[in-house]
Design an enzyme around this catalytic site. Structure first.
Site, PDB file in Angstrom:
ATOM      1  N   ARG A  24      50.838  29.764  46.030  1.00 29.92           N
ATOM      2  CA  ARG A  24      49.749  30.198  46.915  1.00 29.92           C
ATOM      3  C   ARG A  24      49.615  29.306  48.149  1.00 29.92           C
ATOM      4  O   ARG A  24      48.507  29.116  48.657  1.00 29.92           O
ATOM      5  CB  ARG A  24      48.417  30.259  46.168  1.00 29.92           C
ATOM      6  CG  ARG A  24      48.421  31.195  44.976  1.00 29.92           C
ATOM      7  CD  ARG A  24      48.593  32.644  45.430  1.00 29.92           C
ATOM      8  NE  ARG A  24      48.248  33.568  44.364  1.00 29.92           N
ATOM      9  CZ  ARG A  24      47.063  34.175  44.275  1.00 29.92           C
ATOM     10  NH1 ARG A  24      46.157  33.980  45.170  1.00 29.92           N
ATOM     11  NH2 ARG A  24      46.839  34.997  43.292  1.00 29.92           N
ATOM     12  N   ARG A  28      44.872  31.510  51.828  1.00 31.03           N
ATOM     13  CA  ARG A  28      43.456  31.296  52.139  1.00 31.03           C
ATOM     14  C   ARG A  28      43.006  29.865  52.333  1.00 31.03           C
ATOM     15  O   ARG A  28      41.923  29.648  52.857  1.00 31.03           O
ATOM     16  CB  ARG A  28      42.610  31.980  51.073  1.00 31.03           C
ATOM     17  CG  ARG A  28      42.982  31.529  49.676  1.00 31.03           C
ATOM     18  CD  ARG A  28      42.881  32.655  48.668  1.00 31.03           C
ATOM     19  NE  ARG A  28      43.503  32.125  47.454  1.00 31.03           N
ATOM     20  CZ  ARG A  28      43.076  32.323  46.230  1.00 31.03           C
ATOM     21  NH1 ARG A  28      42.041  33.087  46.020  1.00 31.03           N
ATOM     22  NH2 ARG A  28      43.686  31.778  45.224  1.00 31.03           N
ATOM     23  N   ARG A  37      44.003  36.374  59.744  1.00 28.48           N
ATOM     24  CA  ARG A  37      43.867  37.394  58.720  1.00 28.48           C
ATOM     25  C   ARG A  37      42.722  38.366  58.977  1.00 28.48           C
ATOM     26  O   ARG A  37      42.864  39.556  58.730  1.00 28.48           O
ATOM     27  CB  ARG A  37      43.662  36.654  57.392  1.00 28.48           C
ATOM     28  CG  ARG A  37      43.159  37.417  56.240  1.00 28.48           C
ATOM     29  CD  ARG A  37      44.309  37.963  55.400  1.00 28.48           C
ATOM     30  NE  ARG A  37      43.757  38.480  54.160  1.00 28.48           N
ATOM     31  CZ  ARG A  37      43.065  39.606  54.097  1.00 28.48           C
ATOM     32  NH1 ARG A  37      42.871  40.319  55.178  1.00 28.48           N
ATOM     33  NH2 ARG A  37      42.568  40.020  52.961  1.00 28.48           N
ATOM     34  N   ASP A  73      52.234  40.278  47.307  1.00 29.73           N
ATOM     35  CA  ASP A  73      51.383  40.173  46.114  1.00 29.73           C
ATOM     36  C   ASP A  73      52.063  40.895  44.968  1.00 29.73           C
ATOM     37  O   ASP A  73      52.900  41.778  45.188  1.00 29.73           O
ATOM     38  CB  ASP A  73      49.993  40.784  46.370  1.00 29.73           C
ATOM     39  CG  ASP A  73      49.003  40.362  45.290  1.00 29.73           C
ATOM     40  OD1 ASP A  73      48.402  39.286  45.415  1.00 29.73           O
ATOM     41  OD2 ASP A  73      48.861  41.099  44.297  1.00 29.73           O
ATOM     42  N   TYR A 150      46.820  44.211  34.501  1.00 28.85           N
ATOM     43  CA  TYR A 150      46.006  44.761  35.598  1.00 28.85           C
ATOM     44  C   TYR A 150      45.948  46.288  35.546  1.00 28.85           C
ATOM     45  O   TYR A 150      44.887  46.889  35.713  1.00 28.85           O
ATOM     46  CB  TYR A 150      46.554  44.316  36.959  1.00 28.85           C
ATOM     47  CG  TYR A 150      46.205  42.882  37.281  1.00 28.85           C
ATOM     48  CD1 TYR A 150      44.899  42.499  37.527  1.00 28.85           C
ATOM     49  CD2 TYR A 150      47.193  41.900  37.346  1.00 28.85           C
ATOM     50  CE1 TYR A 150      44.569  41.178  37.816  1.00 28.85           C
ATOM     51  CE2 TYR A 150      46.882  40.582  37.642  1.00 28.85           C
ATOM     52  CZ  TYR A 150      45.566  40.232  37.870  1.00 28.85           C
ATOM     53  OH  TYR A 150      45.252  38.933  38.150  1.00 28.85           O
TER      54      TYR A 150
HETATM   55  O1  CP3 Z   1      52.139  31.973  46.929  1.00 32.64           O
HETATM   56  C1  CP3 Z   1      51.950  32.417  48.080  1.00 32.64           C
HETATM   57  O2  CP3 Z   1      51.460  31.727  48.965  1.00 32.64           O
HETATM   58  C2  CP3 Z   1      52.417  33.817  48.413  1.00 32.64           C
HETATM   59  C3  CP3 Z   1      51.431  34.799  48.334  1.00 32.64           C
HETATM   60  C4  CP3 Z   1      50.896  35.324  47.008  1.00 32.64           C
HETATM   61  C5  CP3 Z   1      49.733  36.131  46.984  1.00 32.64           C
HETATM   62  N1  CP3 Z   1      49.566  36.596  45.709  1.00 32.64           N
HETATM   63  C6  CP3 Z   1      48.897  36.461  48.152  1.00 32.64           C
HETATM   64  C7  CP3 Z   1      47.460  36.638  47.906  1.00 32.64           C
HETATM   65  C8  CP3 Z   1      51.381  35.259  45.692  1.00 32.64           C
HETATM   66  C9  CP3 Z   1      52.572  34.502  45.135  1.00 32.64           C
HETATM   67  C10 CP3 Z   1      50.537  36.073  44.889  1.00 32.64           C
HETATM   68  C11 CP3 Z   1      50.781  36.311  43.448  1.00 32.64           C
HETATM   69  C12 CP3 Z   1      49.712  36.853  42.635  1.00 32.64           C
HETATM   70  N2  CP3 Z   1      48.812  37.844  42.945  1.00 32.64           N
HETATM   71  C13 CP3 Z   1      49.494  36.490  41.283  1.00 32.64           C
HETATM   72  C14 CP3 Z   1      50.320  35.487  40.520  1.00 32.64           C
HETATM   73  C15 CP3 Z   1      49.946  34.099  40.897  1.00 32.64           C
HETATM   74  C16 CP3 Z   1      48.785  33.543  40.150  1.00 32.64           C
HETATM   75  O3  CP3 Z   1      47.829  33.105  40.810  1.00 32.64           O
HETATM   76  O4  CP3 Z   1      48.842  33.467  38.920  1.00 32.64           O
HETATM   77  C17 CP3 Z   1      48.408  37.228  40.811  1.00 32.64           C
HETATM   78  C18 CP3 Z   1      47.797  37.131  39.427  1.00 32.64           C
HETATM   79  C19 CP3 Z   1      47.988  38.086  41.865  1.00 32.64           C
HETATM   80  C20 CP3 Z   1      46.887  39.083  41.879  1.00 32.64           C
HETATM   81  C21 CP3 Z   1      45.853  38.647  42.858  1.00 32.64           C
HETATM   82  N3  CP3 Z   1      45.922  38.884  44.222  1.00 32.64           N
HETATM   83  C22 CP3 Z   1      44.705  37.855  42.612  1.00 32.64           C
HETATM   84  C23 CP3 Z   1      44.262  37.349  41.250  1.00 32.64           C
HETATM   85  C24 CP3 Z   1      44.091  37.599  43.855  1.00 32.64           C
HETATM   86  C25 CP3 Z   1      42.896  36.714  44.117  1.00 32.64           C
HETATM   87  C26 CP3 Z   1      41.677  37.387  44.559  1.00 32.64           C
HETATM   88  C27 CP3 Z   1      40.863  36.404  45.409  1.00 32.64           C
HETATM   89  O5  CP3 Z   1      40.557  36.743  46.553  1.00 32.64           O
HETATM   90  O6  CP3 Z   1      40.558  35.297  44.921  1.00 32.64           O
HETATM   91  C28 CP3 Z   1      44.858  38.260  44.845  1.00 32.64           C
HETATM   92  C29 CP3 Z   1      44.618  38.259  46.286  1.00 32.64           C
HETATM   93  C30 CP3 Z   1      45.543  37.424  47.099  1.00 32.64           C
HETATM   94  N4  CP3 Z   1      46.898  37.517  47.010  1.00 32.64           N
HETATM   95  C31 CP3 Z   1      45.194  36.463  48.089  1.00 32.64           C
HETATM   96  C32 CP3 Z   1      46.402  35.987  48.604  1.00 32.64           C
HETATM   97  C33 CP3 Z   1      46.575  34.987  49.722  1.00 32.64           C
HETATM   98  C34 CP3 Z   1      43.759  36.054  48.488  1.00 32.64           C
HETATM   99  C35 CP3 Z   1      42.982  37.116  49.161  1.00 32.64           C
HETATM  100  C36 CP3 Z   1      43.144  37.231  50.670  1.00 32.64           C
HETATM  101  O7  CP3 Z   1      43.602  36.318  51.377  1.00 32.64           O
HETATM  102  O8  CP3 Z   1      42.737  38.297  51.127  1.00 32.64           O
END
Ligand code: CP3
Length: 345
Positions: A24, A28, A37, A73, A150
């Site tokens: 990640r 954010r 963003r 994602d 999910y």
């Molecule tokens: O690692 C990186 O920097 C690359 C980007 C990345 C995102 N999601 C972008 C994202 C990666 C590798 C993921 C993987 C992902 N997505 C996982 C596996 C990683 C982990 O944390 O175990 C999972 C479970 C998801 C599903 C998902 N997408 C979740 C649980 C969330 C969080 C919701 C929140 O806002 O807290 C997301 C949203 C998300 N995916 C964000 C990002 C940067 C944050 C929201 C945003 O910026 O709008």
């Protein structure tokens, strides 16, 4: 030692310095990300290749990490085939009509190249900007069990009640669901590698919700099939999940070249449990929230547990928390590069 240190460490080879990247890292916690963003669904940001490329590059520039990870994602391929997924800020993936019965299998058709043209376009743009001779791109996907959780639960869950009911009450339907997810995941990963990703990570984030028996019966076979489905591509593969201390020996049978170790497990103990394959991890992301000095101290604890033997990729033990001060991660990169000893010649 001409190829990238990240790839060398994934293969358990000697390195000029210990490689580091952060799960990640693209997102954010970076003010430059938040500036770019705006509001709206992250899926719209991912659908814009120029924006997604820029977000992928931001942490590489700021932190000097040894690998980039594609801004995407785990739900992207399912959104792309019209399963009806959104990602709600602060919450995570939400499914309009969760998977429940046999007829829902039809909503999980094979992934075609056109479905993810935006993703492969982003990979193309990143490959044009990144110096992949030092900083390779990591592609990724969700592992079948985590994605299934999910699609079946319909939203993030703490107890995994609905998916566990499905797997135990109708294992045949659960198997058919995972079979669809394996096919889609293999296509998604192959496309990223075809366009230039040099390694891939499979996120089985929620595998830790399973018992050993459940993992072996309901998650491991599908993960094995995904990894077998990309084995001919000959890129390093990393398998990671959270709270998987009790499962690491089983997970390491899935066939990845590297095992991700989450922050609950001491890195040296984790390494023994995976049978001495290269490991990635595992600084607790929460320990990056109290300033540079304490963050560096915590990173040093991980470096001590990593020891001198080759095959360590430094990372967090889960994703960067949104409130992390980027200055802490900058300092962590510096200390890993300067003081890491695993495989350093
Ligand atoms: O690692 C990186 O920097 C690359 C980007 C990345 C995102 N999601 C972008 C994202 C990666 C590798 C993921 C993987 C992902 N997505 C996982 C596996 C990683 C982990 O944390 O175990 C999972 C479970 C998801 C599903 C998902 N997408 C979740 C649980 C969330 C969080 C919701 C929140 O806002 O807290 C997301 C949203 C998300 N995916 C964000 C990002 C940067 C944050 C929201 C945003 O910026 O709008």
């Amino acid at each position: 030692m001409s190829d990238p240190v990240f790839l060398r460490a994934c293969r358990g080879e000697e390195v000029s310095h210990v490689p580091v990247w952060f799960m990640r890292q693209a997102g954010r916690s970076l003010p430059e990300y938040r500036a770019l963003r705006g509001t709206g669904s992250i899926l719209d940001a991912i659908a814009d290749p120029a924006l997604a490329c820029e977000v992928t590059m931001q942490p590489v520039r700021r932190y000097g990490v040894d690998a980039a990870i594609l801004f995407s994602d785990i739900v992207v391929p399912y959104h792309a085939i019209g399963f009806g997924v959104d990602v709600v800020p602060g919450r995570g993936p939400v499914i309009a009509a969760p998977f429940a019965t046999e007829s829902d299998l039809e909503r999980l058709r094979d992934l075609e190249d056109e479905d993810i043209a935006h993703v492969t376009r982003t990979v193309d743009l990143v490959m044009a900007e990144l110096d992949a001779s030092t900083t390779p791109l990591i592609g990724f996907a969700g592992a079948p069990f985590t994605v299934a959780s999910y699609l079946v639960e319909g939203a993030p869950t703490r107890d995994f009640a609905i998916i566990k009911s499905l797997m135990h009450s109708d294992p045949a339907l659960f198997d058919r669901l995972l079979e669809r997810l394996v096919a889609i995941t293999v296509s998604f990963l192959r496309a990223q590698v075809a366009h230039g990703a040099s390694a891939v990570q499979l996120f089985d984030s929620w595998a830790g919700s399973l018992t050993r028996d459940e993992y072996e019966r309901f998650a491991l076979p599908a993960t094995q099939r995904v990894l077998a489905g990309i084995a001919d591509l000959d890129v390093p593969t990393i398998l990671f999940g959270v709270g998987t201390g009790e499962l690491l020996d089983l997970m390491s049978r899935a066939g990845s070249s590297v095992m991700g170790i989450d922050w609950h497990v001491d890195l040296d103990a984790g390494r023994r449990r995976v049978g001495d394959k290269p490991v990635q991890g595992n600084l607790d992301p929460a320990r990056c929230l109290s300033g540079v000095e304490l963050g560096v101290e915590a990173a040093r604890e991980v470096l001590v547990r990593a020891g001198n033997e080759a095959g360590h990729i430094f990372n967090l033990g889960h994703g960067v928390l949104p409130s992390t001060d980027p200055a802490v991660l900058e300092a962590v990169v510096r200390v890993v590069h300067e003081e890491g000893k695993a495989g350093v010649r």
